[in-house]
Enzyme design. Structure first.
Site, PDB file in Angstrom:
ATOM      1  N   GLY A  43     -52.575  21.941  32.822  1.00 39.52           N
ATOM      2  CA  GLY A  43     -51.566  22.737  33.555  1.00 39.52           C
ATOM      3  C   GLY A  43     -51.371  23.920  33.712  1.00 39.52           C
ATOM      4  N   GLN A  48     -46.530  31.253  32.377  1.00 34.81           N
ATOM      5  CA  GLN A  48     -46.398  30.553  31.015  1.00 34.81           C
ATOM      6  C   GLN A  48     -47.685  31.879  30.427  1.00 34.81           C
ATOM      7  OE1 GLN A  48     -47.658  26.705  32.450  1.00 34.81           O
ATOM      8  NE2 GLN A  48     -46.841  25.885  29.726  1.00 34.81           N
ATOM      9  N   CYS A  91     -45.552  20.385  26.697  1.00 31.30           N
ATOM     10  CA  CYS A  91     -45.835  21.830  27.751  1.00 31.30           C
ATOM     11  C   CYS A  91     -46.417  22.858  26.587  1.00 31.30           C
ATOM     12  CB  CYS A  91     -44.818  22.121  27.853  1.00 31.30           C
ATOM     13  SG  CYS A  91     -44.570  23.347  28.759  1.00 31.30           S
ATOM     14  N   LEU A  92     -47.496  23.468  26.789  1.00 27.14           N
ATOM     15  CA  LEU A  92     -48.016  24.386  26.545  1.00 27.14           C
ATOM     16  C   LEU A  92     -47.360  25.758  25.603  1.00 27.14           C
ATOM     17  CD1 LEU A  92     -51.469  24.220  27.723  1.00 27.14           C
ATOM     18  CD2 LEU A  92     -50.703  23.135  26.091  1.00 27.14           C
ATOM     19  N   HIS A 133     -44.158  19.664  37.487  1.00 26.37           N
ATOM     20  CA  HIS A 133     -43.596  20.332  36.231  1.00 26.37           C
ATOM     21  C   HIS A 133     -44.370  21.646  36.919  1.00 26.37           C
ATOM     22  CE1 HIS A 133     -43.875  20.298  31.798  1.00 26.37           C
ATOM     23  NE2 HIS A 133     -44.544  21.916  32.372  1.00 26.37           N
ATOM     24  N   GLU A 134     -45.426  22.379  36.393  1.00 29.08           N
ATOM     25  CA  GLU A 134     -45.547  23.653  36.765  1.00 29.08           C
ATOM     26  C   GLU A 134     -44.916  24.467  37.992  1.00 29.08           C
ATOM     27  OE1 GLU A 134     -47.894  24.285  34.669  1.00 29.08           O
ATOM     28  OE2 GLU A 134     -47.939  22.714  34.206  1.00 29.08           O
ATOM     29  N   HIS A 137     -41.908  25.996  36.816  1.00 28.74           N
ATOM     30  CA  HIS A 137     -41.841  26.958  35.232  1.00 28.74           C
ATOM     31  C   HIS A 137     -41.810  28.223  36.579  1.00 28.74           C
ATOM     32  CE1 HIS A 137     -42.750  25.597  31.622  1.00 28.74           C
ATOM     33  NE2 HIS A 137     -44.311  25.129  32.095  1.00 28.74           N
TER      34      HIS A 137
HETATM   35 ZN    ZN Z   1     -44.655  23.349  30.922  1.00 27.90          ZN
END
Ligand code: ZN
Length: 195
Positions: A43, A48, A91-92, A133-134, A137
């Site tokens: 995701g 991000q 998380c990226l 989660h997304e 963000h």
């Molecule tokens: Zn994340």
């Protein structure tokens, strides 16, 4: 475009709704999928990649060949949350950092797709977790904000390390200052993604 790391200001940004689906948005989404696959993610939210707009992408298989599992969520709204389940998240924007987070077990998410069509999905298990989660963000919330104090304390040195690296890159000019990055986000908010 690149995936930005914590504490880039966009990761604390409350993003603005998308007003219209443009060719630019489609190109950005395609590029985000490429970045997500390269980084072995499932995701990726607009925040991000330093874009202050309310959309994210997922492919819970993480497999670019399974493009039927690619979904784009524009202006998502979550409802019908029920149950709580703990699970590990990463998380990226903080690579290699993992922690236990409680999330709703089942949710409904309503959003628009890239054709501007509204849709609703009832989700559970991994897709429900990823979507929560997304969506966080888009409100400037990181997964570790939702960890217990005890768990976060254990993880804090790793979080601090991300801050140290980011500040170092700013001090050497590799990364722009917070003031400049904030200015860029405000300009994007004002101008949109373009046509
Ligand atoms: Zn994340």
């Amino acid at each position: 475009m690149q995936i930005v790391h914590y504490p880039h200001p966009s990761l604390r940004w409350k993003s603005q709704p998308i007003q219209s689906i443009s060719g630019s948005l489609r190109r950005v989404v395609r590029e985000m999928f490429e970045l997500m696959y390269e980084a072995k993610g499932i995701g990726l939210a607009a925040n991000q990649v330093a874009l202050p707009f309310r959309f994210f992408i997922i492919n819970v298989s993480g497999d670019p060949d399974l493009s039927d599992q690619e979904h784009v969520f524009i202006n998502p709204e979550i409802s019908n949350q029920s149950g709580l389940v703990e699970g590990e998240e990463g998380c990226l924007s903080v690579p290699q950092l993992y922690g236990q987070v409680k999330r709703f077990e089942t949710i409904t998410v309503e959003a628009y797709d890239l054709d501007g069509q509204g849709f609703a999905m009832d989700l559970d298990e991994l897709p429900a977790r990823v979507v929560q989660h997304e969506t966080d963000h888009l409100d400037g919330v990181m997964f570790f904000d939702r960890m217990t104090d005890t768990d976060l304390q254990a993880l804090q040195p790793q979080v601090d390390e991300f801050v140290t690296v980011f500040r170092h890159d700013q001090s050497t000019g590799t990364t722009a200052s917070d003031a400049e990055l904030t200015e860029q986000l405000k300009n994007l908010e004002r101008d949109g993604l373009g046509g």
